[in-house]
Design a protein around this motif. Sequence first.
Motif, PDB file in Angstrom:
ATOM      1  N   UNK A 223       0.837  -1.085  -0.072  1.00  0.00           N
ATOM      2  CA  UNK A 223       0.098   0.058   0.066  1.00  0.00           C
ATOM      3  C   UNK A 223       0.799   1.248   0.004  1.00  0.00           C
ATOM      4  N   UNK A 224       1.806   1.203   0.842  1.00  0.00           N
ATOM      5  CA  UNK A 224       2.786   2.621   0.822  1.00  0.00           C
ATOM      6  C   UNK A 224       3.447   2.931  -0.455  1.00  0.00           C
ATOM      7  N   UNK A 225       4.003   1.700  -1.077  1.00  0.00           N
ATOM      8  CA  UNK A 225       4.539   1.933  -2.488  1.00  0.00           C
ATOM      9  C   UNK A 225       3.406   2.526  -3.438  1.00  0.00           C
ATOM     10  N   UNK A 226       2.510   1.998  -3.547  1.00  0.00           N
ATOM     11  CA  UNK A 226       1.442   2.110  -4.593  1.00  0.00           C
ATOM     12  C   UNK A 226       0.930   3.632  -4.382  1.00  0.00           C
ATOM     13  N   UNK A 227       0.870   3.838  -2.990  1.00  0.00           N
ATOM     14  CA  UNK A 227       0.474   5.565  -2.674  1.00  0.00           C
ATOM     15  C   UNK A 227       1.607   6.487  -3.424  1.00  0.00           C
ATOM     16  N   UNK A 228       2.505   6.134  -3.282  1.00  0.00           N
ATOM     17  CA  UNK A 228       3.677   7.095  -3.759  1.00  0.00           C
ATOM     18  C   UNK A 228       3.749   6.866  -5.140  1.00  0.00           C
ATOM     19  N   UNK A 229       3.570   5.936  -5.593  1.00  0.00           N
ATOM     20  CA  UNK A 229       3.438   5.761  -7.232  1.00  0.00           C
ATOM     21  C   UNK A 229       2.278   6.562  -7.906  1.00  0.00           C
ATOM     22  N   UNK A 230       1.028   6.517  -7.102  1.00  0.00           N
ATOM     23  CA  UNK A 230      -0.048   6.925  -7.848  1.00  0.00           C
ATOM     24  C   UNK A 230       0.027   8.475  -7.393  1.00  0.00           C
ATOM     25  N   UNK A 231       0.486   8.991  -6.406  1.00  0.00           N
ATOM     26  CA  UNK A 231       0.486  10.276  -6.035  1.00  0.00           C
ATOM     27  C   UNK A 231       1.619  11.181  -6.396  1.00  0.00           C
ATOM     28  N   UNK A 232       2.931  10.727  -6.544  1.00  0.00           N
ATOM     29  CA  UNK A 232       4.256  11.432  -6.958  1.00  0.00           C
ATOM     30  C   UNK A 232       4.277  11.190  -8.613  1.00  0.00           C
ATOM     31  N   UNK A 233       3.453  11.928  -9.206  1.00  0.00           N
ATOM     32  CA  UNK A 233       3.127  11.775 -10.731  1.00  0.00           C
ATOM     33  C   UNK A 233       3.987  12.950 -11.510  1.00  0.00           C
ATOM     34  N   UNK A 234       4.781  13.498 -10.801  1.00  0.00           N
ATOM     35  CA  UNK A 234       5.613  14.544 -11.652  1.00  0.00           C
ATOM     36  C   UNK A 234       7.064  14.178 -11.630  1.00  0.00           C
ATOM     37  N   UNK A 235       7.568  13.156 -11.021  1.00  0.00           N
ATOM     38  CA  UNK A 235       8.732  12.783 -10.901  1.00  0.00           C
ATOM     39  C   UNK A 235       8.941  11.293 -10.993  1.00  0.00           C
ATOM     40  N   UNK A 236      10.131  10.728 -11.743  1.00  0.00           N
ATOM     41  CA  UNK A 236      10.492   9.187 -11.845  1.00  0.00           C
ATOM     42  C   UNK A 236      10.626   8.609 -10.555  1.00  0.00           C
ATOM     43  N   UNK A 237      10.021   7.388 -10.025  1.00  0.00           N
ATOM     44  CA  UNK A 237      10.221   6.840  -8.761  1.00  0.00           C
ATOM     45  C   UNK A 237      11.016   5.342  -9.234  1.00  0.00           C
ATOM     46  N   UNK A 238      11.994   5.054  -8.322  1.00  0.00           N
ATOM     47  CA  UNK A 238      12.524   3.689  -8.461  1.00  0.00           C
ATOM     48  C   UNK A 238      12.438   2.983  -7.307  1.00  0.00           C
ATOM     49  N   UNK A 239      11.784   1.954  -7.440  1.00  0.00           N
ATOM     50  CA  UNK A 239      11.628   1.072  -6.247  1.00  0.00           C
ATOM     51  C   UNK A 239      12.286  -0.188  -6.317  1.00  0.00           C
ATOM     52  N   UNK A 240      13.287  -0.137  -5.046  1.00  0.00           N
ATOM     53  CA  UNK A 240      14.444  -0.904  -5.192  1.00  0.00           C
ATOM     54  C   UNK A 240      14.077  -2.253  -4.106  1.00  0.00           C
TER      55      UNK A 240
END
Length: 282
Positions: free
Chosen positions: A129-146
Amino acid sequence: MMRILLPTDFSKNAWHAIQYAIYLFDSIPCHFYVLHAHQVSPSGLVSTINKEHDTRLYEITQSEAKQKLDKIIKRLTTINKVARHQFEGLLESDTLLNALGRNVIDQDIDFVFMGTQGASGMKEVFLGSNTVKVIRNIDNCPVMVVPEQYEIGLYKEILFATDYKHYYKKAELKPLLDLVSITRASLRVAHISEEESLDEEQQQLKKLLEGFLAGMEYRFEDLAYYPDVSARIREWSAETHAGMLAMINSQHGFFSRITRDPVVKRIAFHTEVPFLVLPVIP
């Protein structure tokens, strides 16, 4: 200079994501912002005693977090061997999502790197849920999940999954193409088949994408239809032994379904390699 935002909760997986970001941009001048966001839940009571208690609790939490953050910055500065790398700590009293969103804008961030643990100790990243929240809402910058257990090192290929239903813009693909250039990897573009053949619009979008890749080492391939698209992507990622998986965060097509399905289904989507989510540019 590249500007990288590194959220941390002082966990092992957050530290691993920081190490991966530093490794990836080893040859690039970078300013790394290590961000810790915290909140102290108020008691909900309005008495003077409870207000004082909340204040003391906040001060203690703030002090402890600052000490830990300062320790990370000192450690990074000490072990850093790249003269063009700079490190700065950011301490925010807010939700992680709010703190990330604000700093992406205020610091003009190029990438966000965040760590996540594998399910049941496996070498995987699952979109909790936390990662999905970031991906959904930080929509103006590339997000790398490691993934926590990802073994940092050189790799030869980066995977880009698409359904050819998005009108690509060069600026959207630039973060991905920059990483291809930095790592000297080849790009493997896979069409996730949801139809028997590409329609005319999809064919045009494929040509558009191919034009943006001119001069780079790349190849296209089609993956056979599979009812569970997320599972097919996972299998493809494992089969190729590539070092990174990338997608565009489109509100349409299979990416939207992956991040909006119920949690139980979403857990099935996991990869052993870092997952780059590219924002859509309006």
